[in-house]
Design a protein around this motif. Structure first.
Motif, PDB file in Angstrom:
ATOM      1  N   MET A   1      25.579 -80.514  44.789  1.00  0.00           N
ATOM      2  CA  MET A   1      26.855 -80.921  44.238  1.00  0.00           C
ATOM      3  C   MET A   1      26.841 -80.632  42.741  1.00  0.00           C
ATOM      4  SD  MET A   1      28.379 -84.836  44.074  1.00  0.00           S
ATOM      5  CE  MET A   1      26.789 -85.591  44.198  1.00  0.00           C
ATOM      6  N   LYS A   2      27.811 -79.874  42.295  1.00  0.00           N
ATOM      7  CA  LYS A   2      27.931 -79.544  40.881  1.00  0.00           C
ATOM      8  C   LYS A   2      28.790 -80.605  40.198  1.00  0.00           C
ATOM      9  CE  LYS A   2      29.583 -76.026  37.760  1.00  0.00           C
ATOM     10  NZ  LYS A   2      30.379 -74.826  37.588  1.00  0.00           N
ATOM     11  N   VAL A   3      28.351 -81.059  39.022  1.00  0.00           N
ATOM     12  CA  VAL A   3      29.092 -82.063  38.253  1.00  0.00           C
ATOM     13  C   VAL A   3      29.495 -81.458  36.919  1.00  0.00           C
ATOM     14  CG1 VAL A   3      29.009 -84.337  37.179  1.00  0.00           C
ATOM     15  CG2 VAL A   3      27.827 -83.951  39.351  1.00  0.00           C
ATOM     16  N   GLN A   4      30.789 -81.531  36.620  1.00  0.00           N
ATOM     17  CA  GLN A   4      31.307 -81.040  35.342  1.00  0.00           C
ATOM     18  C   GLN A   4      31.900 -82.228  34.597  1.00  0.00           C
ATOM     19  OE1 GLN A   4      34.191 -77.911  35.759  1.00  0.00           O
ATOM     20  NE2 GLN A   4      34.783 -78.017  33.610  1.00  0.00           N
ATOM     21  N   ILE A   5      31.438 -82.457  33.363  1.00  0.00           N
ATOM     22  CA  ILE A   5      31.901 -83.588  32.561  1.00  0.00           C
ATOM     23  C   ILE A   5      32.718 -83.065  31.392  1.00  0.00           C
ATOM     24  CG2 ILE A   5      31.208 -85.590  31.193  1.00  0.00           C
ATOM     25  CD1 ILE A   5      28.543 -85.527  32.800  1.00  0.00           C
ATOM     26  N   ASN A   6      33.927 -83.595  31.256  1.00  0.00           N
ATOM     27  CA  ASN A   6      34.817 -83.232  30.158  1.00  0.00           C
ATOM     28  C   ASN A   6      35.167 -84.493  29.379  1.00  0.00           C
ATOM     29  OD1 ASN A   6      35.357 -80.393  31.101  1.00  0.00           O
ATOM     30  ND2 ASN A   6      36.143 -81.534  32.842  1.00  0.00           N
ATOM     31  N   THR A   7      35.141 -84.406  28.050  1.00  0.00           N
ATOM     32  CA  THR A   7      35.509 -85.552  27.218  1.00  0.00           C
ATOM     33  C   THR A   7      36.510 -85.109  26.166  1.00  0.00           C
ATOM     34  OG1 THR A   7      33.705 -85.156  25.657  1.00  0.00           O
ATOM     35  CG2 THR A   7      33.241 -86.647  27.488  1.00  0.00           C
ATOM     36  N   ASP A   8      37.265 -86.082  25.658  1.00  0.00           N
ATOM     37  CA  ASP A   8      38.133 -85.762  24.532  1.00  0.00           C
ATOM     38  C   ASP A   8      37.315 -85.845  23.249  1.00  0.00           C
ATOM     39  OD1 ASP A   8      37.962 -88.443  23.781  1.00  0.00           O
ATOM     40  OD2 ASP A   8      40.083 -88.875  24.108  1.00  0.00           O
ATOM     41  N   SER A   9      37.942 -85.584  22.123  1.00  0.00           N
ATOM     42  CA  SER A   9      37.204 -85.535  20.864  1.00  0.00           C
ATOM     43  C   SER A   9      36.766 -86.909  20.366  1.00  0.00           C
ATOM     44  CB  SER A   9      38.054 -84.850  19.792  1.00  0.00           C
ATOM     45  OG  SER A   9      39.253 -85.573  19.598  1.00  0.00           O
ATOM     46  N   HIS A  10      37.209 -87.986  21.018  1.00  0.00           N
ATOM     47  CA  HIS A  10      36.862 -89.341  20.599  1.00  0.00           C
ATOM     48  C   HIS A  10      35.760 -89.966  21.449  1.00  0.00           C
ATOM     49  CE1 HIS A  10      40.237 -89.255  17.863  1.00  0.00           C
ATOM     50  NE2 HIS A  10      40.978 -88.816  18.860  1.00  0.00           N
ATOM     51  N   VAL A  11      35.291 -89.240  22.451  1.00  0.00           N
ATOM     52  CA  VAL A  11      34.208 -89.723  23.307  1.00  0.00           C
ATOM     53  C   VAL A  11      33.021 -88.793  23.105  1.00  0.00           C
ATOM     54  CG1 VAL A  11      33.447 -90.124  25.678  1.00  0.00           C
ATOM     55  CG2 VAL A  11      35.795 -90.693  25.007  1.00  0.00           C
ATOM     56  N   GLN A  12      31.881 -89.378  22.770  1.00  0.00           N
ATOM     57  CA  GLN A  12      30.685 -88.585  22.512  1.00  0.00           C
ATOM     58  C   GLN A  12      30.074 -88.117  23.830  1.00  0.00           C
ATOM     59  OE1 GLN A  12      27.901 -90.464  19.921  1.00  0.00           O
ATOM     60  NE2 GLN A  12      26.410 -88.817  20.085  1.00  0.00           N
ATOM     61  N   HIS A  13      30.030 -86.802  23.999  1.00  0.00           N
ATOM     62  CA  HIS A  13      29.434 -86.216  25.206  1.00  0.00           C
ATOM     63  C   HIS A  13      27.987 -85.868  24.880  1.00  0.00           C
ATOM     64  CE1 HIS A  13      29.754 -83.069  28.664  1.00  0.00           C
ATOM     65  NE2 HIS A  13      28.720 -83.863  28.778  1.00  0.00           N
ATOM     66  N   ASP A  14      27.097 -86.800  25.203  1.00  0.00           N
ATOM     67  CA  ASP A  14      25.680 -86.608  24.921  1.00  0.00           C
ATOM     68  C   ASP A  14      24.866 -86.814  26.195  1.00  0.00           C
ATOM     69  OD1 ASP A  14      25.765 -89.350  25.271  1.00  0.00           O
ATOM     70  OD2 ASP A  14      25.329 -89.835  23.189  1.00  0.00           O
ATOM     71  N   GLU A  15      23.558 -86.765  26.049  1.00  0.00           N
ATOM     72  CA  GLU A  15      22.661 -86.890  27.198  1.00  0.00           C
ATOM     73  C   GLU A  15      22.787 -88.243  27.894  1.00  0.00           C
ATOM     74  OE1 GLU A  15      20.202 -85.664  30.070  1.00  0.00           O
ATOM     75  OE2 GLU A  15      20.973 -84.404  28.458  1.00  0.00           O
ATOM     76  N   SER A  16      23.038 -89.308  27.136  1.00  0.00           N
ATOM     77  CA  SER A  16      23.157 -90.629  27.775  1.00  0.00           C
ATOM     78  C   SER A  16      24.407 -90.694  28.653  1.00  0.00           C
ATOM     79  CB  SER A  16      23.154 -91.747  26.735  1.00  0.00           C
ATOM     80  OG  SER A  16      24.320 -91.725  25.958  1.00  0.00           O
ATOM     81  N   LEU A  17      25.491 -90.058  28.236  1.00  0.00           N
ATOM     82  CA  LEU A  17      26.692 -90.021  29.075  1.00  0.00           C
ATOM     83  C   LEU A  17      26.415 -89.219  30.340  1.00  0.00           C
ATOM     84  CD1 LEU A  17      29.686 -90.596  29.649  1.00  0.00           C
ATOM     85  CD2 LEU A  17      30.231 -88.536  28.327  1.00  0.00           C
ATOM     86  N   THR A  18      25.773 -88.086  30.188  1.00  0.00           N
ATOM     87  CA  THR A  18      25.446 -87.258  31.353  1.00  0.00           C
ATOM     88  C   THR A  18      24.574 -88.033  32.335  1.00  0.00           C
ATOM     89  OG1 THR A  18      25.611 -85.244  30.022  1.00  0.00           O
ATOM     90  CG2 THR A  18      24.375 -85.088  32.092  1.00  0.00           C
ATOM     91  N   ARG A  19      23.549 -88.719  31.831  1.00  0.00           N
ATOM     92  CA  ARG A  19      22.668 -89.513  32.704  1.00  0.00           C
ATOM     93  C   ARG A  19      23.448 -90.616  33.418  1.00  0.00           C
ATOM     94  NH1 ARG A  19      19.041 -89.174  28.438  1.00  0.00           N
ATOM     95  NH2 ARG A  19      19.525 -91.287  27.806  1.00  0.00           N
ATOM     96  N   HIS A  20      24.340 -91.297  32.689  1.00  0.00           N
ATOM     97  CA  HIS A  20      25.095 -92.385  33.307  1.00  0.00           C
ATOM     98  C   HIS A  20      26.032 -91.852  34.386  1.00  0.00           C
ATOM     99  CE1 HIS A  20      26.879 -96.248  33.921  1.00  0.00           C
ATOM    100  NE2 HIS A  20      28.074 -95.691  33.791  1.00  0.00           N
ATOM    101  N   VAL A  21      26.717 -90.754  34.106  1.00  0.00           N
ATOM    102  CA  VAL A  21      27.616 -90.162  35.106  1.00  0.00           C
ATOM    103  C   VAL A  21      26.826 -89.782  36.353  1.00  0.00           C
ATOM    104  CG1 VAL A  21      29.045 -88.136  35.631  1.00  0.00           C
ATOM    105  CG2 VAL A  21      29.374 -89.371  33.478  1.00  0.00           C
ATOM    106  N   GLU A  22      25.709 -89.105  36.163  1.00  0.00           N
ATOM    107  CA  GLU A  22      24.909 -88.684  37.314  1.00  0.00           C
ATOM    108  C   GLU A  22      24.372 -89.876  38.099  1.00  0.00           C
ATOM    109  OE1 GLU A  22      22.079 -86.013  35.546  1.00  0.00           O
ATOM    110  OE2 GLU A  22      23.529 -84.353  35.519  1.00  0.00           O
TER     111      GLU A  22
END
Length: 103
Positions: A1-22
């Motif tokens: 399953m491929k996961v694509q994460i998109n954020t607006d400019s006010h949400v920090q897209h970092d490794e912790s967000l990626t880990r939490h989403v996954e």
């Protein structure tokens, strides 16, 4: 399953967000893993620089082979809560839709 994460400019897209989403997707949607081809996650801050409750918004869209995309969304005080809530809602959407197909 491929996961694509998109954020607006006010949400920090970092490794912790990626880990939490996954992690949220694994705990909620693991049993659908063979059926889901892709999940798109969109996270935004509705109020940007202003403070306020329930201003983080997450939309998840699951793509399954041979079916139209299925979505769920959640508003919460934090990005993590919005992501977790959207994952739980998407689980219910998939349970309902795929349950109808087997009956």
């Amino acid at each position: 399953m491929k996961v694509q994460i998109n954020t607006d400019s006010h949400v920090q897209h970092d490794e912790s967000l990626t880990r939490h989403v996954e992690s949220a997707l694994a705990s909620s949607l693991d049993r659908f893993n063979g059926q889901i081809t892709r999940i798109e996650v969109h996270v935004r801050d509705n109020n940007a620089t202003k403070t306020g409750g329930n201003d983080k918004h997450c939309v998840m869209e699951a793509r399954l082979e041979g079916l139209p995309p299925m979505t769920a969304s959640e508003d919460a005080d934090t990005v993590k809560s919005a992501v977790s809530g959207a994952a739980r809602k998407l689980q219910r959407v998939l349970d309902h839709a795929l349950g109808k197909l087997t009956h």
